[in-house]
Design a protein around this motif. Structure first.
Motif, mmCIF file in Angstrom:
data_model
loop_
_atom_site.group_PDB
_atom_site.id
_atom_site.type_symbol
_atom_site.label_atom_id
_atom_site.label_comp_id
_atom_site.label_asym_id
_atom_site.label_seq_id
_atom_site.Cartn_x
_atom_site.Cartn_y
_atom_site.Cartn_z
ATOM 1 N N HIS A 122 0.808 -1.218 0.000
ATOM 2 C CA HIS A 122 0.000 0.000 0.000
ATOM 3 C C HIS A 122 0.846 1.276 0.000
ATOM 4 O O HIS A 122 0.299 2.380 0.056
ATOM 5 N N LEU A 123 2.163 1.123 -0.072
ATOM 6 C CA LEU A 123 3.045 2.280 -0.129
ATOM 7 C C LEU A 123 2.970 2.933 -1.506
ATOM 8 O O LEU A 123 2.814 2.245 -2.518
ATOM 9 N N ALA A 124 3.080 4.246 -1.538
ATOM 10 C CA ALA A 124 3.155 4.970 -2.807
ATOM 11 C C ALA A 124 4.506 4.688 -3.449
ATOM 12 O O ALA A 124 5.446 4.226 -2.786
ATOM 13 N N ARG A 125 4.603 5.000 -4.730
ATOM 14 C CA ARG A 125 5.860 4.724 -5.434
ATOM 15 C C ARG A 125 7.055 5.381 -4.736
ATOM 16 O O ARG A 125 8.101 4.762 -4.577
ATOM 17 N N SER A 126 6.893 6.625 -4.297
ATOM 18 C CA SER A 126 8.019 7.337 -3.680
ATOM 19 C C SER A 126 8.507 6.666 -2.402
ATOM 20 O O SER A 126 9.708 6.578 -2.166
ATOM 21 N N SER A 127 7.603 6.180 -1.570
ATOM 22 C CA SER A 127 8.025 5.538 -0.317
ATOM 23 C C SER A 127 8.348 4.058 -0.505
ATOM 24 O O SER A 127 9.069 3.474 0.313
ATOM 25 N N SER A 128 7.851 3.459 -1.581
ATOM 26 C CA SER A 128 8.131 2.032 -1.804
ATOM 27 C C SER A 128 9.585 1.772 -2.174
ATOM 28 O O SER A 128 10.044 0.636 -2.129
ATOM 29 N N VAL A 129 10.325 2.824 -2.497
ATOM 30 C CA VAL A 129 11.740 2.695 -2.836
ATOM 31 C C VAL A 129 12.571 2.415 -1.582
ATOM 32 O O VAL A 129 13.540 1.668 -1.624
ATOM 33 N N TRP A 130 12.172 2.995 -0.447
ATOM 34 C CA TRP A 130 12.996 2.888 0.756
ATOM 35 C C TRP A 130 12.273 2.268 1.956
ATOM 36 O O TRP A 130 12.878 1.584 2.768
ATOM 37 N N ALA A 131 10.977 2.499 2.114
ATOM 38 C CA ALA A 131 10.265 2.077 3.328
ATOM 39 C C ALA A 131 10.240 0.568 3.564
ATOM 40 O O ALA A 131 10.298 0.139 4.726
ATOM 41 N N PRO A 132 10.162 -0.293 2.543
ATOM 42 C CA PRO A 132 10.158 -1.732 2.822
ATOM 43 C C PRO A 132 11.411 -2.212 3.555
ATOM 44 O O PRO A 132 11.381 -3.250 4.215
ATOM 45 N N ASP A 133 12.514 -1.472 3.444
ATOM 46 C CA ASP A 133 13.748 -1.845 4.133
ATOM 47 C C ASP A 133 13.767 -1.435 5.603
ATOM 48 O O ASP A 133 14.677 -1.810 6.340
ATOM 49 N N ALA A 134 12.775 -0.655 6.032
ATOM 50 C CA ALA A 134 12.727 -0.218 7.431
ATOM 51 C C ALA A 134 12.565 -1.420 8.352
ATOM 52 O O ALA A 134 11.865 -2.383 8.032
ATOM 53 N N SER A 135 13.203 -1.345 9.503
ATOM 54 C CA SER A 135 13.086 -2.421 10.486
ATOM 55 C C SER A 135 11.677 -2.517 11.042
ATOM 56 O O SER A 135 11.205 -3.598 11.396
ATOM 57 N N LEU A 136 11.003 -1.364 11.110
ATOM 58 C CA LEU A 136 9.658 -1.307 11.677
ATOM 59 C C LEU A 136 8.845 -0.268 10.914
ATOM 60 O O LEU A 136 9.295 0.867 10.739
ATOM 61 N N LEU A 137 7.670 -0.662 10.453
ATOM 62 C CA LEU A 137 6.719 0.281 9.872
ATOM 63 C C LEU A 137 5.546 0.395 10.838
ATOM 64 O O LEU A 137 4.975 -0.627 11.248
ATOM 65 N N VAL A 138 5.214 1.621 11.190
ATOM 66 C CA VAL A 138 4.122 1.866 12.129
ATOM 67 C C VAL A 138 3.075 2.723 11.433
ATOM 68 O O VAL A 138 3.376 3.828 10.976
#
Length: 153
Positions: free
Chosen positions: A34-50
């Motif tokens: 459900h991440l937008a293209r801009s955040s899908s570049v980096w956010a999946p690598d986050a240790s924790l998504l809240v």
């Protein structure tokens, strides 16, 4: 999360809830699509998504606002959580680049709650100032520009 739990709120209402996904778990995997293209570049690598939620209406009464302070109180809780993360050595990035309605549907969020924002926690892949995409500047305007009126003037 404990710092968010202990954050102040109007009337101690604590109008926030969180959906927390640790990288590699089922919740994290359900958030990522459900991440937008801009955040899908980096956010999946986050240790924790809240996913940060605020109660905005009374249950069953969508025309009645729960509290005019609910989103402000959520912001306080997220800020406290961010500072706690920094104290633990984690970087934090608050963002809105995702499909709020899809996240609400994915996690069966009741209609009187609002999926408001997300926070990603982890070790940053770059040093401060190295990222040059829109919205990444850490420059701040001077103090005298953010104060409407000060006693020393």
């Amino acid at each position: 999360m404990d710092a968010a739990r202990k954050a102040p709120s109007a009337g101690n209402s604590q109008p926030w809830r969180f959906i927390a996904g640790v990288r590699g778990d089922e919740v994290h995997a359900r958030i990522v699509p459900h991440l937008a293209r801009s955040s899908s570049v980096w956010a999946p690598d986050a240790s924790l998504l809240v996913v940060n939620l605020a109660v905005v209406h009374l249950e069953g009464l969508p025309e009645w606002e729960y509290s005019e302070f609910a989103r402000y109180d959520l912001g306080q809780a997220v800020a406290h959580m961010t500072v706690q993360g920094l104290a633990l050595g984690l970087d934090a990035h608050q963002f809105r680049a995702f499909d709020r309605d899809a996240v609400a549907l994915e996690f069966d969020v009741p209609s009187h709650w609002e999926v408001t924002s997300m926070t990603a926690f982890g070790a940053s892949a770059h040093a401060a100032g190295e990222a040059s995409s829109p919205g990444t500047s850490r420059d701040r305007i001077p103090l005298d520009e953010i104060t409407w009126m000060r006693g020393d003037r």
